[in-house]
Design a protein around this motif. Structure first.
Motif, PDB file in Angstrom:
ATOM      1  N   ALA A 176     -24.702  15.034   4.265  1.00 30.23           N
ATOM      2  CA  ALA A 176     -24.637  14.476   2.923  1.00 30.23           C
ATOM      3  C   ALA A 176     -25.042  15.555   1.927  1.00 30.23           C
ATOM      4  O   ALA A 176     -25.870  16.413   2.244  1.00 30.23           O
ATOM      5  N   ALA A 177     -24.490  15.503   0.732  1.00 28.13           N
ATOM      6  CA  ALA A 177     -24.751  16.518  -0.285  1.00 28.13           C
ATOM      7  C   ALA A 177     -25.415  15.897  -1.498  1.00 28.13           C
ATOM      8  O   ALA A 177     -25.061  14.798  -1.924  1.00 28.13           O
ATOM      9  N   SER A 178     -26.371  16.632  -2.039  1.00 30.63           N
ATOM     10  CA  SER A 178     -27.110  16.154  -3.201  1.00 30.63           C
ATOM     11  C   SER A 178     -27.238  17.266  -4.231  1.00 30.63           C
ATOM     12  O   SER A 178     -27.599  18.387  -3.890  1.00 30.63           O
ATOM     13  N   ILE A 179     -26.984  16.930  -5.495  1.00 31.33           N
ATOM     14  CA  ILE A 179     -27.168  17.904  -6.556  1.00 31.33           C
ATOM     15  C   ILE A 179     -28.654  18.043  -6.870  1.00 31.33           C
ATOM     16  O   ILE A 179     -29.080  19.004  -7.507  1.00 31.33           O
ATOM     17  N   LYS A 180     -29.456  17.104  -6.389  1.00 32.47           N
ATOM     18  CA  LYS A 180     -30.896  17.139  -6.602  1.00 32.47           C
ATOM     19  C   LYS A 180     -31.534  18.047  -5.541  1.00 32.47           C
ATOM     20  O   LYS A 180     -30.870  18.593  -4.672  1.00 32.47           O
ATOM     21  N   ARG A 181     -32.827  18.155  -5.614  1.00 30.55           N
ATOM     22  CA  ARG A 181     -33.535  18.957  -4.628  1.00 30.55           C
ATOM     23  C   ARG A 181     -33.506  18.272  -3.264  1.00 30.55           C
ATOM     24  O   ARG A 181     -33.234  17.090  -3.140  1.00 30.55           O
ATOM     25  N   VAL A 182     -33.831  19.044  -2.253  1.00 29.54           N
ATOM     26  CA  VAL A 182     -33.893  18.539  -0.884  1.00 29.54           C
ATOM     27  C   VAL A 182     -34.798  17.320  -0.811  1.00 29.54           C
ATOM     28  O   VAL A 182     -35.869  17.288  -1.403  1.00 29.54           O
ATOM     29  N   GLY A 183     -34.388  16.321  -0.060  1.00 24.91           N
ATOM     30  CA  GLY A 183     -35.216  15.138   0.113  1.00 24.91           C
ATOM     31  C   GLY A 183     -34.837  14.387   1.359  1.00 24.91           C
ATOM     32  O   GLY A 183     -33.788  14.636   1.964  1.00 24.91           O
ATOM     33  N   VAL A 184     -35.683  13.453   1.762  1.00 22.70           N
ATOM     34  CA  VAL A 184     -35.456  12.691   2.984  1.00 22.70           C
ATOM     35  C   VAL A 184     -34.822  11.334   2.713  1.00 22.70           C
ATOM     36  O   VAL A 184     -34.377  10.667   3.640  1.00 22.70           O
ATOM     37  N   PHE A 241     -19.915  23.546  -4.233  1.00 20.73           N
ATOM     38  CA  PHE A 241     -20.711  23.118  -3.087  1.00 20.73           C
ATOM     39  C   PHE A 241     -21.977  23.929  -2.947  1.00 20.73           C
ATOM     40  O   PHE A 241     -23.008  23.420  -2.508  1.00 20.73           O
ATOM     41  N   SER A 242     -21.938  25.191  -3.315  1.00 19.09           N
ATOM     42  CA  SER A 242     -23.122  26.035  -3.165  1.00 19.09           C
ATOM     43  C   SER A 242     -24.266  25.601  -4.069  1.00 19.09           C
ATOM     44  O   SER A 242     -25.383  26.086  -3.927  1.00 19.09           O
ATOM     45  N   SER A 243     -24.013  24.691  -4.977  1.00 19.10           N
ATOM     46  CA  SER A 243     -25.063  24.170  -5.850  1.00 19.10           C
ATOM     47  C   SER A 243     -25.785  22.978  -5.240  1.00 19.10           C
ATOM     48  O   SER A 243     -26.783  22.517  -5.799  1.00 19.10           O
ATOM     49  N   TYR A 244     -25.289  22.472  -4.130  1.00 18.16           N
ATOM     50  CA  TYR A 244     -25.793  21.237  -3.554  1.00 18.16           C
ATOM     51  C   TYR A 244     -26.748  21.483  -2.392  1.00 18.16           C
ATOM     52  O   TYR A 244     -26.504  22.346  -1.547  1.00 18.16           O
ATOM     53  N   ALA A 245     -27.810  20.692  -2.345  1.00 15.31           N
ATOM     54  CA  ALA A 245     -28.602  20.592  -1.130  1.00 15.31           C
ATOM     55  C   ALA A 245     -27.838  19.725  -0.133  1.00 15.31           C
ATOM     56  O   ALA A 245     -27.045  18.865  -0.521  1.00 15.31           O
ATOM     57  N   VAL A 246     -28.051  19.953   1.129  1.00 14.28           N
ATOM     58  CA  VAL A 246     -27.366  19.185   2.173  1.00 14.28           C
ATOM     59  C   VAL A 246     -28.389  18.615   3.135  1.00 14.28           C
ATOM     60  O   VAL A 246     -29.309  19.306   3.571  1.00 14.28           O
ATOM     61  N   GLY A 247     -28.208  17.360   3.437  1.00 10.08           N
ATOM     62  CA  GLY A 247     -29.072  16.697   4.408  1.00 10.08           C
ATOM     63  C   GLY A 247     -28.280  16.257   5.618  1.00 10.08           C
ATOM     64  O   GLY A 247     -27.070  16.015   5.538  1.00 10.08           O
ATOM     65  N   TRP A 248     -28.956  16.191   6.736  1.00  9.82           N
ATOM     66  CA  TRP A 248     -28.392  15.634   7.966  1.00  9.82           C
ATOM     67  C   TRP A 248     -29.136  14.342   8.284  1.00  9.82           C
ATOM     68  O   TRP A 248     -30.377  14.310   8.250  1.00  9.82           O
ATOM     69  N   PHE A 249     -28.386  13.327   8.603  1.00 14.18           N
ATOM     70  CA  PHE A 249     -28.930  12.031   8.974  1.00 14.18           C
ATOM     71  C   PHE A 249     -28.266  11.581  10.272  1.00 14.18           C
ATOM     72  O   PHE A 249     -27.221  12.097  10.655  1.00 14.18           O
ATOM     73  N   ARG A 250     -28.883  10.625  10.925  1.00 11.86           N
ATOM     74  CA  ARG A 250     -28.273  10.074  12.125  1.00 11.86           C
ATOM     75  C   ARG A 250     -28.556   8.585  12.202  1.00 11.86           C
ATOM     76  O   ARG A 250     -29.536   8.093  11.655  1.00 11.86           O
ATOM     77  N   GLN A 251     -27.664   7.902  12.894  1.00 13.00           N
ATOM     78  CA  GLN A 251     -27.832   6.465  13.091  1.00 13.00           C
ATOM     79  C   GLN A 251     -27.429   6.109  14.513  1.00 13.00           C
ATOM     80  O   GLN A 251     -26.279   6.312  14.909  1.00 13.00           O
ATOM     81  N   ALA A 252     -28.398   5.587  15.242  1.00 10.10           N
ATOM     82  CA  ALA A 252     -28.152   5.137  16.601  1.00 10.10           C
ATOM     83  C   ALA A 252     -27.774   3.660  16.577  1.00 10.10           C
ATOM     84  O   ALA A 252     -28.124   2.945  15.630  1.00 10.10           O
ATOM     85  N   PRO A 253     -27.087   3.175  17.602  1.00 11.54           N
ATOM     86  CA  PRO A 253     -26.687   1.769  17.629  1.00 11.54           C
ATOM     87  C   PRO A 253     -27.880   0.840  17.486  1.00 11.54           C
ATOM     88  O   PRO A 253     -28.898   1.017  18.176  1.00 11.54           O
ATOM     89  N   GLY A 254     -27.782  -0.100  16.570  1.00 12.86           N
ATOM     90  CA  GLY A 254     -28.838  -1.075  16.383  1.00 12.86           C
ATOM     91  C   GLY A 254     -30.056  -0.563  15.637  1.00 12.86           C
ATOM     92  O   GLY A 254     -31.049  -1.282  15.500  1.00 12.86           O
ATOM     93  N   LYS A 255     -29.981   0.672  15.160  1.00  7.41           N
ATOM     94  CA  LYS A 255     -31.127   1.243  14.444  1.00  7.41           C
ATOM     95  C   LYS A 255     -30.728   1.632  13.026  1.00  7.41           C
ATOM     96  O   LYS A 255     -29.543   1.801  12.711  1.00  7.41           O
TER      97      LYS A 255
END
Length: 123
Positions: free
Chosen positions: A97-105, A29-43
């Motif tokens: 979410a976790a990504s083996i790639k670099r940080v991204g949106v 896990f320490s090899s992975y970048a981590v992103g935070w995402f959110r989803q609101a109702p209807g969006k």
């Protein structure tokens, strides 16, 4: 394989704070970048924040800059999202979410996703 479990969501009044945790399984896990995402109702799902594998680089969407902070403890296989000065418009299901790639949106660069945790901010 990496499995992610979010926790820490809940109901809070506007101006309050919550800290989300994203606990991961997997020795790499320490090899992975981590992103935070959110989803609101209807969006659509939107990017919130990300942190690179070491924790030395973070990135935030404009609407949360200065209010949210992401950090990680690789010894505990956990990433955090500290959310302060919460607003009703922050109400959503939050995912890590976790990504083996670099940080991204972009969501599609992330390989593994948690089940989400609900954050509700009342006015």
């Amino acid at each position: 394989q990496v499995q992610l479990v979010e926790s820490g969501g809940g109901l809070v009044q506007a101006g309050g704070s919550l800290r989300l945790s994203c606990a991961a399984s997997g020795r790499t896990f320490s090899s992975y970048a981590v992103g935070w995402f959110r989803q609101a109702p209807g969006k659509e799902r939107e990017f919130v924040a990300a942190i690179n594998w070491s924790g030395g680089y973070t990135y935030y969407t404009d609407s949360v800059k200065g209010r949210f902070t992401t950090s990680r403890d690789n010894a505990r296989n956990t990433v955090y999202l500290q959310m302060n000065s919460l607003k009703p418009e922050d109400t959503a299901v939050y995912y890590c979410a976790a990504s083996i790639k670099r940080v991204g949106v972009e969501g599609d660069r992330y390989d593994y996703w948690g089940q989400g945790t609900q954050v509700t901010v009342s006015s």
